[in-house]
Design a protein around this motif. Structure first.
Motif, short mmCIF file in Angstrom:
data_model
loop_
_atom_site.label_atom_id
_atom_site.label_comp_id
_atom_site.label_asym_id
_atom_site.label_seq_id
_atom_site.Cartn_x
_atom_site.Cartn_y
_atom_site.Cartn_z
N TRP A 114 14.82 2.22 1.33
CA TRP A 114 15.26 1.17 0.57
C TRP A 114 16.78 0.86 0.96
N GLU A 123 14.26 -7.79 -6.20
CA GLU A 123 13.56 -6.97 -5.29
C GLU A 123 12.37 -7.53 -4.38
N ASN A 125 10.32 -6.93 -0.21
CA ASN A 125 10.24 -6.17 1.00
C ASN A 125 11.33 -7.05 2.20
N ARG A 140 12.47 -1.51 1.08
CA ARG A 140 12.42 -2.25 -0.06
C ARG A 140 13.92 -2.73 -0.29
N ILE A 142 16.83 -4.04 -2.75
CA ILE A 142 17.18 -3.86 -4.16
C ILE A 142 18.54 -4.58 -4.20
#
Length: 177
Positions: A114, A123, A125, A140, A142
């Motif tokens: 992440w 959020e 990908n 990921r 964030i």
């Protein structure tokens, strides 16, 4: 009346002598494992000072955890599975470039691949690329509060996949999709 007074004087004398004996013990070097050891004070300097280092009511923090049995290595903190690593390394067509950011190590106890970055508002990908090495990782994305020029926090396994030292502050490219 004289007998109780004499008894009291005798008791005070005994207490004074006991206190002197205890004060004399403080000139001895502190035993291993005392507060002087915990804060990095050598036994010799504590003996010269005539006392041990002051104790705090909270947790005593040592000067270094290097070589301490309780310290964990990066490999021990990396809890990602082989499948997760393979998925993060899988080639993808990079989406839209969101920008570049200065990366630092995020919370090493938080597992997975992440990046917490102010370059995203929700959020999703994405992919991060280390332009210095060309290595990349699927991560990921964030959101992280702050201006877009602020730095980002990257997971331990993602930094390792990029070939970055955990103490470096590399510039990385961030892509969505």
């Amino acid at each position: 009346m004289t007998k109780p007074f004499l008894r009291l004087c005798g008791l005070v004398t005994i207490l004074a002598l006991a206190a002197c004996t205890q004060a004399g013990d403080s000139a001895k070097p502190p035993a291993k494992g005392t507060a002087a050891d915990d804060v990095g004070v050598t036994t010799e300097s504590a003996a010269i000072a005539g006392a041990t280092a002051p104790r705090s009511s909270g947790k005593t923090v040592g000067t270094s955890s290097i070589g301490v049995a309780g310290a964990q290595s990066a490999a021990q903190l990396d809890t990602t599975t082989g499948a997760e690593k393979a998925q993060a390394a899988a080639p993808t067509t990079a989406g839209r470039k969101l920008g570049v950011t200065i990366a630092s190590l995020g919370d090493p106890s938080q597992s997975g691949f992440w990046i917490k970055t102010p370059l995203v508002k929700s959020e999703g990908n994405g992919r991060i690329v280390n332009p210095a090495t060309g290595k990349s990782a699927n991560v990921r994305l964030i959101p992280l509060g702050g201006p877009a020029s602020a730095g980002s926090q990257v997971s331990l396994p993602a930094l390792q996949m990029l070939g970055v030292s955990l103490t470096d502050l590399p510039t990385i490219e961030v892509y969505e999709g």
